[in-house]
Design an enzyme around this catalytic site. Structure first.
Site, PDB file in Angstrom:
ATOM      1  CD  GLU A  83     -25.251  29.358  -8.988  1.00 16.30           C
ATOM      2  OE1 GLU A  83     -24.136  28.871  -9.176  1.00 16.30           O
ATOM      3  OE2 GLU A  83     -26.129  29.357  -9.865  1.00 16.30           O
ATOM      4  CB  SER A 122     -29.770  30.366 -16.295  1.00 19.79           C
ATOM      5  OG  SER A 122     -31.085  30.601 -15.905  1.00 19.79           O
ATOM      6  CG  ASN A 148     -28.426  26.463 -14.503  1.00 17.85           C
ATOM      7  OD1 ASN A 148     -29.199  25.531 -14.355  1.00 17.85           O
ATOM      8  ND2 ASN A 148     -28.777  27.713 -14.256  1.00 17.85           N
ATOM      9  CG  HIS A 186     -28.876  31.969 -10.969  1.00 14.19           C
ATOM     10  ND1 HIS A 186     -28.303  30.716 -10.979  1.00 14.19           N
ATOM     11  CD2 HIS A 186     -29.947  31.884 -11.799  1.00 14.19           C
ATOM     12  CE1 HIS A 186     -29.001  29.921 -11.770  1.00 14.19           C
ATOM     13  NE2 HIS A 186     -30.001  30.604 -12.275  1.00 14.19           N
TER      14      HIS A 186
HETATM   15  P1  NAD Z   1     -40.226  33.394 -18.746  1.00 18.69           P
HETATM   16  O1  NAD Z   1     -40.243  33.109 -20.194  1.00 18.69           O
HETATM   17  O2  NAD Z   1     -41.195  32.728 -17.827  1.00 18.69           O
HETATM   18  O3  NAD Z   1     -40.377  34.979 -18.485  1.00 18.69           O
HETATM   19  C1  NAD Z   1     -39.636  35.957 -19.152  1.00 18.69           C
HETATM   20  C2  NAD Z   1     -40.465  37.228 -19.152  1.00 18.69           C
HETATM   21  O4  NAD Z   1     -39.638  38.299 -19.661  1.00 18.69           O
HETATM   22  C3  NAD Z   1     -41.701  37.154 -20.056  1.00 18.69           C
HETATM   23  O5  NAD Z   1     -42.858  37.485 -19.306  1.00 18.69           O
HETATM   24  C4  NAD Z   1     -41.424  38.208 -21.133  1.00 18.69           C
HETATM   25  O6  NAD Z   1     -42.593  38.879 -21.579  1.00 18.69           O
HETATM   26  C5  NAD Z   1     -40.492  39.136 -20.398  1.00 18.69           C
HETATM   27  N1  NAD Z   1     -39.693  40.004 -21.265  1.00 18.69           N
HETATM   28  C6  NAD Z   1     -39.094  39.696 -22.436  1.00 18.69           C
HETATM   29  N2  NAD Z   1     -38.458  40.783 -22.933  1.00 18.69           N
HETATM   30  C7  NAD Z   1     -38.659  41.793 -22.044  1.00 18.69           C
HETATM   31  C8  NAD Z   1     -38.271  43.151 -21.995  1.00 18.69           C
HETATM   32  N3  NAD Z   1     -37.539  43.698 -22.968  1.00 18.69           N
HETATM   33  N4  NAD Z   1     -38.669  43.901 -20.953  1.00 18.69           N
HETATM   34  C9  NAD Z   1     -39.426  43.360 -19.953  1.00 18.69           C
HETATM   35  N5  NAD Z   1     -39.836  42.073 -19.955  1.00 18.69           N
HETATM   36  C10 NAD Z   1     -39.440  41.301 -20.982  1.00 18.69           C
HETATM   37  O7  NAD Z   1     -38.704  33.099 -18.280  1.00 18.69           O
HETATM   38  P2  NAD Z   1     -38.174  32.751 -16.811  1.00 18.69           P
HETATM   39  O8  NAD Z   1     -38.102  31.279 -16.668  1.00 18.69           O
HETATM   40  O9  NAD Z   1     -38.882  33.587 -15.824  1.00 18.69           O
HETATM   41  O10 NAD Z   1     -36.654  33.237 -16.942  1.00 18.69           O
HETATM   42  C11 NAD Z   1     -36.292  34.587 -16.763  1.00 18.69           C
HETATM   43  C12 NAD Z   1     -34.817  34.656 -16.459  1.00 18.69           C
HETATM   44  O11 NAD Z   1     -34.520  33.892 -15.280  1.00 18.69           O
HETATM   45  C13 NAD Z   1     -33.909  34.101 -17.556  1.00 18.69           C
HETATM   46  O12 NAD Z   1     -32.726  34.860 -17.596  1.00 18.69           O
HETATM   47  C14 NAD Z   1     -33.620  32.700 -17.056  1.00 18.69           C
HETATM   48  O13 NAD Z   1     -32.392  32.186 -17.544  1.00 18.69           O
HETATM   49  C15 NAD Z   1     -33.525  32.941 -15.572  1.00 18.69           C
HETATM   50  N6  NAD Z   1     -33.741  31.757 -14.726  1.00 18.69           N
HETATM   51  C16 NAD Z   1     -34.687  30.833 -15.054  1.00 18.69           C
HETATM   52  C17 NAD Z   1     -34.887  29.730 -14.234  1.00 18.69           C
HETATM   53  C18 NAD Z   1     -35.936  28.704 -14.561  1.00 18.69           C
HETATM   54  O14 NAD Z   1     -35.928  27.619 -13.954  1.00 18.69           O
HETATM   55  N7  NAD Z   1     -36.863  28.978 -15.462  1.00 18.69           N
HETATM   56  C19 NAD Z   1     -34.126  29.563 -13.069  1.00 18.69           C
HETATM   57  C20 NAD Z   1     -33.188  30.561 -12.741  1.00 18.69           C
HETATM   58  C21 NAD Z   1     -33.007  31.641 -13.578  1.00 18.69           C
END
Ligand code: NAD
Length: 291
Positions: A152, A119, A190, A140
């Site tokens: 994005e 993000s 963001n 993204h």
């Molecule tokens: P989340 O916490 O729901 O999921 C993250 C996952 O990554 C977890 O299941 C965790 O076990 C896993 N993980 C951690 N370390 C790891 C590794 N070394 N190898 C494999 N898996 C690993 O988080 P999320 O909301 O899904 O966010 C994930 C990404 O997407 C982040 O970069 C976040 O910034 C981005 N993002 C989030 C949103 C949102 O609204 N939540 C929107 C767009 C982008």
């Protein structure tokens, strides 16, 4: 290069949404996570979300069965070696993301495109630590992925046109709309959204309003479909805090200072919907404001 096999790293709320839309668009998906539970929950969540789409006649039961058949999971990162495109969607922490790419690189084909769903973290910096910065970019998605129309696409300083075009073709095949953003902290969505959410937390912190009045004000007064605090819970308060820190560090402007109350919620482990408690408590039948 024809993209067919997609490797997704991280099976959290974004990873499972990305797997969902990719499989429905006909891509073969291999999803990995360090947590076996996360992988199991992801497949259950995708099934549930597709069930809902079937019941609303958005997809057929046959589409669902085919798509679910295209999704495989593994706990071994290097199984993603044969992928044509990697989408990293692990926890928003730069060291985590760097380590994933470092471990994966020796197992990839030279033409494999690397992307991150980050993000806010610098695409150029993540790319510079790989052997193929020209084949690295930001991909993204918005949350919830099956519903939100925008993706994005963020070029790092070295990203080549071929890589951008290949990712744009994937977005087109998903039936989504791509917006091109330059690689500056938090990109477009963001950069604008998070300071608003952070300001809503300051408004709460300073007692200008409570959770309920702040959210209703923005829903009824600005016509937002969700209030900012409700939205923060939906995104994940740890993710919100991480993005504010990236804006604060990357742009060195005090206007991006994360609200201490946001930090406190994260320290408490009250991360929003995913932990059942954030600005609202989701453990009962209806969400109850926590302040
Ligand atoms: P989340 O916490 O729901 O999921 C993250 C996952 O990554 C977890 O299941 C965790 O076990 C896993 N993980 C951690 N370390 C790891 C590794 N070394 N190898 C494999 N898996 C690993 O988080 P999320 O909301 O899904 O966010 C994930 C990404 O997407 C982040 O970069 C976040 O910034 C981005 N993002 C989030 C949103 C949102 O609204 N939540 C929107 C767009 C982008």
């Amino acid at each position: 290069m024809e993209i067919q096999a997609i490797g997704i790293v991280g099976a959290g709320q974004m990873g499972n949404g990305i797997a969902h839309v990719m499989a429905l668009a006909g891509y073969d998906v291999l999803m990995t996570d360090v947590s076996a539970d996360a992988l199991q929950n992801a497949v259950a969540q995708i099934t549930k979300n597709m069930d809902r789409q079937v019941s609303r006649n958005k997809i057929t039961a046959a589409d669902q069965a085919k798509a679910l058949g295209r999704i495989k999971t593994t706990q071994t990162l290097i199984d993603l070696g044969p992928s044509d495109l990697i989408i990293e969607a692990a926890t928003e922490r730069e060291t985590v993301k760097q380590a994933i790419f470092e471990d994966l690189l020796p197992h990839l084909k030279p033409q494999t495109i690397l992307t991150s769903n980050t993000s806010s973290i610098s695409i150029t910096r993540l790319a510079s630590r790989t052997d193929r910065p020209e084949k690295f970019m930001g991909f993204h998605f918005m949350n919830p992925v099956p519903v939100m129309q925008l993706v994005e696409l963020i070029r790092g300083i070295a990203t080549d046109a071929e890589t951008f075009d290949a990712c744009k073709t994937v977005v087109d095949r998903l039936g989504k709309t791509a917006a091109s953003a330059e690689d500056f902290p938090a990109f477009i969505v963001n950069r604008i959204l998070m300071p608003m959410i952070n300001e809503a937390v300051y408004t709460l912190y300073e007692g200008v309003g409570n959770v309920q009045s702040i959210d209703s004000s923005m829903k009824l007064g600005a016509n937002h479909p969700m209030g900012p605090l409700e939205l923060a819970d939906f995104i994940g308060l740890d993710t919100c805090l991480a993005i504010m820190n990236v804006l604060h560090d990357g742009l060195a402007d005090t206007k991006y200072r994360p609200c201490p109350l946001l930090t406190k919620y994260v320290e408490a482990g009250w991360l929003g919907r995913k932990t059942q408690r954030g600005f609202y408590d989701y453990r009962g039948d209806a969400p109850v404001p926590t302040r």
